[in-house]
Design a protein around this motif. Structure first.
Motif, PDB file in Angstrom:
ATOM      1  N   THR A   1      -0.691  -1.754   5.978  1.00 56.07           N
ATOM      2  CA  THR A   1      -1.031  -2.942   5.199  1.00 56.07           C
ATOM      3  C   THR A   1      -1.289  -4.150   6.094  1.00 56.07           C
TER       4      THR A   1
ATOM      5  N   SER B   1      -2.338  -6.015  -4.842  1.00 55.20           N
ATOM      6  CA  SER B   1      -2.702  -7.308  -4.269  1.00 55.20           C
ATOM      7  C   SER B   1      -2.767  -8.369  -5.363  1.00 55.20           C
TER       8      SER B   1
ATOM      9  N   THR C   1       0.871  -1.164   0.000  1.00 52.19           N
ATOM     10  CA  THR C   1       0.000   0.000   0.000  1.00 52.19           C
ATOM     11  C   THR C   1       0.910   1.216   0.000  1.00 52.19           C
TER      12      THR C   1
ATOM     13  N   ILE D   1      -7.529  -1.770   5.796  1.00 55.66           N
ATOM     14  CA  ILE D   1      -6.328  -1.013   5.448  1.00 55.66           C
ATOM     15  C   ILE D   1      -6.445   0.296   6.208  1.00 55.66           C
TER      16      ILE D   1
ATOM     17  N   VAL E   1      -3.354   0.382  -3.602  1.00 46.19           N
ATOM     18  CA  VAL E   1      -3.277  -0.954  -3.008  1.00 46.19           C
ATOM     19  C   VAL E   1      -2.883  -1.945  -4.093  1.00 46.19           C
TER      20      VAL E   1
END
Length: 166
Positions: A99, A132, A88, A112, A130
């Motif tokens: 994070t 992921s 993040t 978050i 973000v």
């Protein structure tokens, strides 16, 4: 006799009202449960890891100078595999995200955290990016915004004048 008829009518009315109130309360509870189920069902299921946020923008509103700048973005893994947030990143040094360290299991909620430096006066709009393993959305941009008021001690009181230099 009139008093007896009046009391019987009043009791009958209150009994009907009480039953109606109980029915309304029961119906309200049923509706709330139904809405929760529909909300859960509305989350699209994803093959792999997924990430659906409750809110993608947090509005701090108007806050005092040096107020608590901590807020949270809440999300759900709507996939069938663990969600791993690898990074993040705030758009500047005044926006610091936190994070989650552990993978978020399918169906589980995650958070978050973000902290904005409220020692900076004025309007702001900042982002948190973000990164992921979310299927179809490996990068997501979240937004924070608001206005920090000046410190009242730093502004001159109304009706006073600043001394002039000669």
């Amino acid at each position: 006799m009139k008093k007896i008829i009046f009391m019987v009518a009043a009791v009958a009315f209150l009994g009907t009202y009480s039953a109606t109130a109980q029915e309304v309360a029961a119906n309200a509870k049923t509706e709330i449960k139904k809405e929760k189920k529909e909300k859960k069902a509305k989350l699209p299921k994803v093959e792999g890891a997924g990430m659906v946020f409750e809110n993608e923008t947090i509005d701090y509103g108007t806050i005092p100078h040096n107020a608590d700048g901590k807020r949270e973005f809440v999300f759900v893994n709507n996939g069938n595999k663990p969600l791993i947030i690898s990074n993040t990143q705030g758009s500047c040094g005044c926006t610091v995200p936190v994070t989650p360290k552990d993978p978020i299991k399918p169906g589980a909620k995650g958070v978050i955290g973000v902290k904005y430096a409220t020692d900076r006066v004025g309007a702001f709009t900042k982002t948190v990016t973000v990164t992921s393993n979310a299927e179809g959305m490996p990068t997501k941009v979240l937004t924070i915004k608001g206005t920090v008021l000046p410190d009242p001690a730093a502004t001159p009181a109304a009706g006073t004048t600043e001394p002039t230099k000669s």
